[in-house]
Every structure is written in C-alpha cells, then in structure tokens.
Design a protein around this motif. Structure first.
Motif, mmCIF file in Angstrom:
data_model
loop_
_atom_site.group_PDB
_atom_site.id
_atom_site.type_symbol
_atom_site.label_atom_id
_atom_site.label_comp_id
_atom_site.label_asym_id
_atom_site.label_seq_id
_atom_site.Cartn_x
_atom_site.Cartn_y
_atom_site.Cartn_z
ATOM 1 N N LEU A 146 0.548 -1.508 0.266
ATOM 2 C CA LEU A 146 -0.039 0.221 -0.211
ATOM 3 C C LEU A 146 1.375 1.007 -0.125
ATOM 4 O O LEU A 146 1.059 1.244 1.010
ATOM 5 C CB LEU A 146 -0.789 -0.031 1.418
ATOM 6 C CG LEU A 146 -1.310 -1.005 1.402
ATOM 7 C CD1 LEU A 146 -2.436 -1.520 2.360
ATOM 8 C CD2 LEU A 146 -2.428 -1.184 0.486
ATOM 9 N N SER A 172 0.187 4.596 2.018
ATOM 10 C CA SER A 172 -0.011 4.625 2.921
ATOM 11 C C SER A 172 1.345 4.488 3.714
ATOM 12 O O SER A 172 1.791 4.806 4.983
ATOM 13 C CB SER A 172 -0.958 2.641 3.608
ATOM 14 O OG SER A 172 -2.280 2.735 3.763
ATOM 15 N N GLU A 174 -3.796 -7.743 5.816
ATOM 16 C CA GLU A 174 -3.298 -6.206 5.868
ATOM 17 C C GLU A 174 -3.023 -6.216 7.200
ATOM 18 O O GLU A 174 -3.678 -5.724 8.405
ATOM 19 C CB GLU A 174 -4.016 -5.574 5.352
ATOM 20 C CG GLU A 174 -5.477 -5.558 6.147
ATOM 21 C CD GLU A 174 -6.172 -3.890 5.199
ATOM 22 O OE1 GLU A 174 -5.803 -3.222 4.079
ATOM 23 O OE2 GLU A 174 -7.534 -3.484 6.297
#
Lengths: 195, 164
Positions: free
Chosen positions: A113, A116, B30
């Motif tokens: 990500l 992020s 995640e």
C-alpha cells in the motif's frame, strides 16, 4: 484417506461430521467439521518434462529436458516443468514472479500500500512527536520522493529498454532477450503493481 | 466481483477479512503497508473445521477482574478520582457486556489437499456458523454433496464405526 484435526493432527471422529452439533476429538477439543467430495480427489499430478535428443533445443533451466515453448516475456526456452500458462501465453517462473503475477490480478498474492507507506513516512514522526521529531527532515523528503518517482517514470520517453516486458511480446531471438539488463525492466512494472 | 463476508480477525500479521467471488474464497490479511491474498477455489476445498474454545471465559474473567478493581478503587479513593475510575469502569462494563452478547469464541480452519489455513475472521461460533453456511452452499454447488457412503470411506480401518 481421512480428515485430520487441525489442532492435534489425528483423524477426526465420524460424529464430528454430523449436522447436529459438536463432537470431541481424541485431543479433547470440541470440533464440528464439514467434508466435501474433493477429499477423494487427491493432489493433481504435474506434467513431466520430455528428454532432449541431440538435435533438439534444451530448456533454459533444465539442459537435459526438451524445450517445448518460449517464454512470452523473456524468450527463454522452457520445458513442460518450467512452463507456466497464463491466459493463453506461456511464462517462465522468473517472469511470473517479477512481472506477470503483478499484472494479472488473479495471480497477485500481495500488494504494497504505497499511499499508506508514504503517509506513514510523512506523518509518522509527527504523530510520535516527542521521540522521532528529528527524523522529519529525513522522512518528509523521502515520502515526497516516493510520491513523485512514479510520475517521473511515466514521463520518461519509452525506449526499447524501458518498455514493459508485457508490451514487447516474444522478441524472436532468445539471445537478445537474455542480453537485456534485468534492472531496466522494473520501472513500468512498479506502476502496474500500484494500480 | 468480491463480496465481503462479516467478521474481522486481528492476528500478529494484522487484520484479516474474508471475501467471496464466483470461483473462490479470498482470505485477505493486511497490516499498515501491505495486503496479502490467499485464494481457495471452491472446487479445491476439502473441509472446514470449527473448534470452539474457552477464550470467552478468559476474556470475561479479565473484564470481571477489571470491574472489581475499579469498583474497589471507586470505593476507597477521594471524590476527585472517583469520576476517572467510574469512566474506566463503564468502559470495562461495556466490554464485559459486548463479550457476552457476541457469544462463545472459536477457531476455524479450512483444509485443501495440500494444507490447512486458519480463518481468523471467524472468531465467534455464531458468526462462524452463519458464514460457513454460506460458504458450504457455494462449495457444494461447485463439488456436489458428500453422501453417507462416501463419508464412510473416510474411516475404512475402524471396525464398528457408524458414519453419520
């Protein structure tokens, strides 16, 4: 053939598969299980490589095996064992790991990500304040670099060396594909992974 | 297209969710910067196992201990501290009640021909049974139903065992 308890690895009792509640395993754990016909199917057996004759081309990774197909991305010749079929084209394990896996959504196993990560780099020291404020001069430019680096890659003119491997297709001559520096293949793949 | 199933698990690797599509079940894990995917085709799933455990009792004991502790502190401390401890006691009480309402805890495993995988998002028995009901219907639509004769073959060496 049996189904084993996930806790103790011993076969589950038959009562565990009944619809009306839980049963106690040999390990003393309560368990309720559901089995499906795939239990009788077993593990699929892969293909074998064919032995190479004197006049035949060999696999890049297995010199004793006969080459069956070229990799659509790097052009290396592959035997049946090394060939990974993806959506109608053939791919070697290296290209699958480095490029194909990230460009074909159904094969992707992980995603970094980036947004992020950049936000963490930029705002992390601020949030942690007291102890890490001195890292801001390092992390803030790093975050900006990480944000703008993909734009820089996109703006760079596309040459034969910076084009993504998936656009090139089979180059025809495996020797030229092998001579290509590996580090020049990465730029556009990063973009695809971020999409 | 994926549809997210209810439930969220928190493990050492981060948060965990389950998604279903037409062909497979997706286990997503995640953390702050990375998502990891594991896909299980409905045609490859061999079994689901649901193991209830005693973690709810442990959690209730923990919340109960905190409630007693704050209750004692409210009783013995001066008035200016009572408000602080009352707020903390209220929070612990909410946790205690939520723990009771959400029901007993469990662990769920999915197994295929090549291995097993825990599904951390199915951490409560009631939730797990509801979600597994949906998953089982999808797996059975892909593989068919295991009839009692086939099920009996899972215990060939055991004399006198009555298959369900």
């Amino acid at each position: 053939m049996s189904i084993y308890c996930a806790r103790c690895a011993l076969p589950l009792p038959p009562k565990a598969f009944q619809d009306n509640g839980f049963s106690r395993c040999v390990c003393g754990d309560l368990v309720h299980a559901w089995a499906f016909p795939a239990v009788f199917r077993g593990v699929a057996v892969g293909r074998n490589a064919n032995a190479r004759l004197e006049s035949e081309a060999s696999c890049f990774y297995h010199p004793m095996s006969r080459a069956e197909v070229p990799c659509a991305r790097c052009g290396r010749l592959l035997c049946n064992v090394c060939d990974i079929p993806i959506g109608g084209e053939h791919c070697c394990a290296v290209c699958f790991e480095t490029g194909a896996k990230s460009t074909v959504a159904k094969y992707a196993t992980e995603l970094v990500l980036q947004d992020s990560l950049n936000l963490l780099l930029a705002a992390g020291p601020l949030v942690l304040g007291l102890f890490l404020w001195w890292m801001i001069p390092i992390t803030a430019p790093l975050a900006l670099y990480r944000v703008f680096r993909p734009l820089q890659c996109a703006a760079r003119p596309r040459t034969a060396n910076t084009r993504a491997p998936r656009d090139r297709g089979y180059p025809g001559n495996p020797a030229t594909a092998l001579a290509r520096p590996a580090h020049r293949l990465g730029c556009d793949e990063g973009h695809d992974a971020n999409k | 297209m994926y549809e997210r199933l209810p439930g969220r698990g928190i493990t050492m690797k981060g948060k965990s969710f389950l998604y279903v599509s037409d062909q497979h079940l997706l286990l997503l894990q995640e953390n702050l910067v990375r998502q990891t995917y594991r896909r299980f085709a409905y045609s490859d799933i061999v079994s689901f196992q649901l193991h209830p455990n005693q973690r709810q009792r442990v959690a209730l004991f923990g919340f109960g201990s905190v409630l007693v502790l704050f209750g004692v502190l409210i009783a013995v401390t001066p008035i200016e501290f009572k408000v602080v401890f009352a707020v903390l006691l209220a929070l612990a009480l909410v946790g205690f009640v939520m723990e009771i309402l959400r029901g007993p805890r469990c662990r769920v495993w999915l197994s295929t021909a090549v291995g097993e995988c825990e599904l951390p998002s199915l951490g409560r028995v009631r939730l797990a049974e509801r979600v597994l009901g949906r998953l089982i219907s999808r797996v059975e639509s892909a593989q068919g139903h295991l009839n009692p004769d086939q099920l009996r073959q899972l215990w060939p060496g055991r004399v006198g065992v009555q298959a369900p």
